[in-house]
Design an enzyme around this catalytic site. Structure first.
Site, PDB file in Angstrom:
ATOM      1  N   CYS A  16    -114.433-102.757  -2.564  1.00 41.80           N
ATOM      2  CA  CYS A  16    -113.308-103.468  -1.953  1.00 41.80           C
ATOM      3  C   CYS A  16    -113.759-104.695  -1.173  1.00 41.80           C
ATOM      4  CB  CYS A  16    -112.522-102.532  -1.043  1.00 41.80           C
ATOM      5  SG  CYS A  16    -111.860-101.124  -1.938  1.00 41.80           S
ATOM      6  N   HIS A  20    -107.815-106.772   3.073  1.00 37.02           N
ATOM      7  CA  HIS A  20    -107.895-106.026   1.819  1.00 37.02           C
ATOM      8  C   HIS A  20    -106.738-105.035   1.784  1.00 37.02           C
ATOM      9  CE1 HIS A  20    -108.905-103.301  -1.261  1.00 37.02           C
ATOM     10  NE2 HIS A  20    -109.281-102.340  -0.444  1.00 37.02           N
ATOM     11  N   ASN A  25    -103.767-100.585  -4.381  1.00 34.90           N
ATOM     12  CA  ASN A  25    -105.092-101.095  -3.999  1.00 34.90           C
ATOM     13  C   ASN A  25    -105.810-101.537  -5.272  1.00 34.90           C
ATOM     14  OD1 ASN A  25    -107.807-101.366  -3.318  1.00 34.90           O
ATOM     15  ND2 ASN A  25    -107.850 -99.572  -1.979  1.00 34.90           N
TER      16      ASN A  25
END
Ligand code: COA
Length: 331
Positions: free
Chosen positions: A113, A258, A288
């Site tokens: 990520c 993020h 995500n």
């Protein structure tokens, strides 16, 4: 030495929308649970046979168009992904071929990520030293083929989605508009709090019957542990970037975190005391997307007019590794 800035951004999401109700058909979950715990309403999944470099190619073309550049003007490619098409070679090489770039260098970044923040920092260095003129930075993921779509895998499966984002980084002709600083961190002692174990070079063969039976080729996540660290680490990296540049939170025009979980973002925003209207979120629509989440959000924010020349923009990420970090830019 030169200054580097983002010259253009682009993103690409597969067309297929998978709603929380669609997931209810596959596992013991509910739309209410997913929305309440994560903020996610829907995500995108690829059709069979579509890989991160296919998504990355479309995002790259859009980023090139927004920068007003042709593919031949790219000198180097950085590709961030945790869902590569092959064990090796990396996706950067595959994208290079798809873009028709004969021998331009290509680097893969495996920082999950935080992959885009790391990649942007690398691009910044190469531009500042004058090594390259234009670098394509891509974050792209296909999670849907790697999720356990049943009740055993539900804590992870409901969170992730497919997508790609890209930027072109190049020299700044106006010294004020530039990448101001990057702050990169990792802490390997937490590697196994969020990881994908198999296939693994620790085993022969790298995937055994037993590993298959136990589902060890699906991601493992200690959700609560990850949640707590994500909140702490992302806010700390934003504070680090502010301190380095002698700025206050009031100076930030747009914060892009993020897109891990809307509750994580809300906790970071509360703690930093930044007005919510100066924070961009799109996890509701895409889930995500790991290395792709920040460049997708940045592209959408730019296209929605949420970022204007001269604005201070902060990008902050946290993910498996643990890795975390921030980039501060003057747009
Ligand atoms: N649907 C319904 N119930 C679910 C579920 C799902 N998809 N996933 C887990 N549950 C259940 C659990 O089994 C547990 O049941 P129990 O109380 O009977 O044992 C209950 O919901 C609560 O689970 P818990 O893990 O404590 O929930 P939570 O509030 O921590 O939320 C996450 C779970 C995964 C949403 C949350 O921990 C999270 O978002 N963590 C960070 C994830 C992340 O951002 N990862 C990427 C980092 S880059």
């Amino acid at each position: 030495m030169y200054n580097a800035r983002i010259l253009g951004a682009g993103s690409y999401l597969p067309e297929k929308i998978v709603t929380n109700a669609d997931l209810e058909e596959l596992m013991d979950t509910s739309d209410e649970w997913i929305r309440q715990r994560t903020g996610i309403h829907e995500r995108r999944f690829v059709e069979p046979g579509v890989g991160p470099t296919d998504l990355g190619l479309q995002a790259a073309r859009r980023a090139l168009q927004s920068a007003g550049l042709a593919p031949e003007q790219i000198d180097f490619i950085i590709f961030a992904t945790l869902s590569p098409e092959y064990g090796f070679p990396g996706c950067g090489c595959l994208l290079q071929e798809k873009l028709g770039l004969d021998t331009v260098g290509a680097l893969d970044v495996r920082n999950q990520c935080t992959g885009f923040v790391y990649s942007l920092a690398i691009a910044d260095q190469f531009i500042r030293t004058g090594t390259y003129g234009h670098i394509l930075v891509v974050g792209a993921e296909v999670h849907s083929t790697g999720l356990e779509m049943n009740t055993r895998g539900r804590d992870v499966a409901v969170i992730f989605g497919d997508g790609a984002g890209a930027v072109v980084v190049g020299r700044s002709e106006n010294g004020d508009r530039r990448i101001l600083s990057s702050h990169l961190h990792a802490q390997g002692k937490y590697a196994r709090k969020l990881y994908l174990e198999a296939p693994s070079s620790l085993h022969y063969p790298r995937m055994t019957e037993k590993m298959l039976r136990e589902g060890r080729y699906y991601p493992y996540m200690d959700g609560r542990y990850v949640f707590k660290h994500a909140v702490d680490r992302m806010q700390n990296s934003v504070r680090e970037a502010l301190a380095e540049n002698h700025l206050e939170i009031e100076d930030v025009g747009l914060l892009i975190l993020h897109q891990a979980n809307l509750r994580i973002s809300e906790a970071v925003v509360r703690s930093l005391k930044i007005p919510p209207e100066r924070v961009f979120s799109n996890i509701q629509r895409y889930g995500n997307t790991t290395a792709a989440s920040i460049p997708i959000a940045l592209d959408e924010a730019v296209r929605e007019g949420r970022v204007q020349p001269g604005d201070v923009v902060v990008l902050a990420a946290f993910g498996s590794g643990f890795t975390w970090g921030a980039s501060m830019l003057r747009w």
